[in-house]
Design a protein around this motif. Structure first.
Motif, PDB file in Angstrom:
ATOM      1  N   GLY A  48       0.822  -1.199   0.000  1.00  0.00           N
ATOM      2  CA  GLY A  48       0.000   0.000   0.000  1.00  0.00           C
ATOM      3  C   GLY A  48       0.860   1.255   0.000  1.00  0.00           C
ATOM      4  N   THR A  49       0.184   2.385  -0.065  1.00  0.00           N
ATOM      5  CA  THR A  49       0.900   3.652  -0.116  1.00  0.00           C
ATOM      6  C   THR A  49       1.314   4.099   1.282  1.00  0.00           C
ATOM      7  OG1 THR A  49      -1.163   4.879   0.023  1.00  0.00           O
ATOM      8  CG2 THR A  49      -0.340   4.387  -2.186  1.00  0.00           C
ATOM      9  N   ASN A  50       2.388   4.841   1.326  1.00  0.00           N
ATOM     10  CA  ASN A  50       2.920   5.443   2.554  1.00  0.00           C
ATOM     11  C   ASN A  50       3.257   4.421   3.646  1.00  0.00           C
ATOM     12  OD1 ASN A  50       2.573   8.033   1.420  1.00  0.00           O
ATOM     13  ND2 ASN A  50       0.439   8.046   2.077  1.00  0.00           N
ATOM     14  N   LYS A  51       3.639   3.220   3.260  1.00  0.00           N
ATOM     15  CA  LYS A  51       4.012   2.202   4.244  1.00  0.00           C
ATOM     16  C   LYS A  51       5.520   2.125   4.444  1.00  0.00           C
ATOM     17  CE  LYS A  51      -0.150   0.519   4.865  1.00  0.00           C
ATOM     18  NZ  LYS A  51      -0.731  -0.767   4.723  1.00  0.00           N
TER      19      LYS A  51
ATOM     20  N   VAL B  18      11.702  -2.972  11.687  1.00  0.00           N
ATOM     21  CA  VAL B  18      11.257  -3.605  10.447  1.00  0.00           C
ATOM     22  C   VAL B  18      11.816  -2.784   9.291  1.00  0.00           C
ATOM     23  CG1 VAL B  18       9.277  -4.347   9.079  1.00  0.00           C
ATOM     24  CG2 VAL B  18       9.159  -4.417  11.579  1.00  0.00           C
ATOM     25  N   LEU B  19      12.696  -3.415   8.505  1.00  0.00           N
ATOM     26  CA  LEU B  19      13.394  -2.730   7.420  1.00  0.00           C
ATOM     27  C   LEU B  19      13.314  -3.535   6.132  1.00  0.00           C
ATOM     28  CD1 LEU B  19      16.677  -1.997   9.413  1.00  0.00           C
ATOM     29  CD2 LEU B  19      14.792  -0.411   9.055  1.00  0.00           C
ATOM     30  N   ALA B  20      13.584  -2.864   5.035  1.00  0.00           N
ATOM     31  CA  ALA B  20      13.805  -3.528   3.753  1.00  0.00           C
ATOM     32  C   ALA B  20      15.142  -3.021   3.232  1.00  0.00           C
ATOM     33  CB  ALA B  20      12.685  -3.204   2.763  1.00  0.00           C
ATOM     34  N   ILE B  21      15.934  -3.931   2.680  1.00  0.00           N
ATOM     35  CA  ILE B  21      17.258  -3.561   2.177  1.00  0.00           C
ATOM     36  C   ILE B  21      17.423  -4.094   0.762  1.00  0.00           C
ATOM     37  CG2 ILE B  21      18.368  -5.573   3.224  1.00  0.00           C
ATOM     38  CD1 ILE B  21      20.880  -3.730   3.591  1.00  0.00           C
ATOM     39  N   MET B  22      18.128  -3.319  -0.052  1.00  0.00           N
ATOM     40  CA  MET B  22      18.419  -3.707  -1.417  1.00  0.00           C
ATOM     41  C   MET B  22      19.881  -3.378  -1.710  1.00  0.00           C
ATOM     42  SD  MET B  22      18.606  -2.037  -4.902  1.00  0.00           S
ATOM     43  CE  MET B  22      18.622  -0.510  -4.102  1.00  0.00           C
TER      44      MET B  22
ATOM     45  N   ALA C 266       6.844   2.158   7.802  1.00  0.00           N
ATOM     46  CA  ALA C 266       6.163   3.284   8.435  1.00  0.00           C
ATOM     47  C   ALA C 266       4.690   2.988   8.684  1.00  0.00           C
ATOM     48  CB  ALA C 266       6.301   4.534   7.562  1.00  0.00           C
ATOM     49  N   GLY C 267       4.251   1.782   8.334  1.00  0.00           N
ATOM     50  CA  GLY C 267       2.850   1.408   8.535  1.00  0.00           C
ATOM     51  C   GLY C 267       2.576   0.961   9.954  1.00  0.00           C
ATOM     52  N   ASN C 268       1.363   0.486  10.163  1.00  0.00           N
ATOM     53  CA  ASN C 268       0.960   0.018  11.487  1.00  0.00           C
ATOM     54  C   ASN C 268       1.591  -1.334  11.801  1.00  0.00           C
ATOM     55  OD1 ASN C 268      -0.659   2.246  11.975  1.00  0.00           O
ATOM     56  ND2 ASN C 268      -2.434   1.309  11.015  1.00  0.00           N
ATOM     57  N   GLN C 269       2.088  -1.453  13.013  1.00  0.00           N
ATOM     58  CA  GLN C 269       2.631  -2.713  13.504  1.00  0.00           C
ATOM     59  C   GLN C 269       1.712  -3.205  14.610  1.00  0.00           C
ATOM     60  OE1 GLN C 269       6.799  -2.619  14.441  1.00  0.00           O
ATOM     61  NE2 GLN C 269       7.204  -1.097  12.868  1.00  0.00           N
ATOM     62  N   PHE C 270       1.266  -4.425  14.471  1.00  0.00           N
ATOM     63  CA  PHE C 270       0.313  -5.005  15.403  1.00  0.00           C
ATOM     64  C   PHE C 270       0.948  -6.213  16.064  1.00  0.00           C
ATOM     65  CE2 PHE C 270      -3.041  -8.238  15.933  1.00  0.00           C
ATOM     66  CZ  PHE C 270      -3.791  -7.610  16.891  1.00  0.00           C
TER      67      PHE C 270
END
Length: 168
Positions: free
Chosen positions: A9-12, A48-52, A136-140
């Motif tokens: 989704g957007t802005n995540k 929580v990260l993403a790496i490339m 940057a999204g919600n973490q549950f």
């Protein structure tokens, strides 16, 4: 701990780092990595990260670009833990092997609120581009919700016990 994330989704995702790296071919003579280990110039709080890591020089048989290392800023001296401002004197907590020419999700353990990151490139990689995004999204956290439910249930039981006690 059960962490539930909606990753699409957007802005995540927020890009927090994007930089090309050029290795030094002279390092081959002394058997050192062509690209020096890299310390990210900021403190992170999100786990929580993403790496490339991408490189057009990567051969088809290459599977990894290096290792992403989570480091907590502390020094252990004489049995006491002293906080330090430099990650070079920190304690490594987690290490993640990162593929090449892929984007990978990384979920580090949350041992403290703040940590640093290092990236060690494989010794034969001459140039690469490294990108890092934080979620940057919600973490549950399902475990946290269960604990909150138990707290509410305990309060209800206490209220009922108080009611029964007041009748006597």
């Amino acid at each position: 701990m059960t962490l539930n994330l909606d990753l699409s989704g957007t802005n995540k995702w927020d890009r927090i780092f994007y930089q090309p790296f050029q290795g030094n071919p002279e390092n081959k003579k002394i058997r050192a990595p062509l690209i020096e280990p890299f310390e990210f110039p900021f403190i992170l709080q999100n786990h929580v990260l993403a790496i490339m890591v991408s490189s057009s020089a990567a051969k088809p048989r290459w599977r990894t670009s290096g290792h992403l290392i989570q480091t907590y800023p502390s020094v252990i001296t004489g049995g006491k833990i002293l906080l330090s401002e430099s990650p070079s004197s920190g304690v490594d907590a987690a290490k993640k092997q990162v593929g090449i020419n892929t984007i990978e999700l990384v979920v580090f353990p949350k041992l403290a609120n703040q940590y640093y990151l290092w990236f060690d490139f494989v010794p034969w990689l001459l140039f690469a581009t490294l990108g890092l995004w934080q979620f940057a999204g919600n973490q549950f956290d399902a475990t946290q919700e269960v604990l909150e439910t138990i707290k509410i249930d305990i309060l209800r039981v206490e209220a009922k016990v108080d009611d029964i006690s007041s009748y006597q």
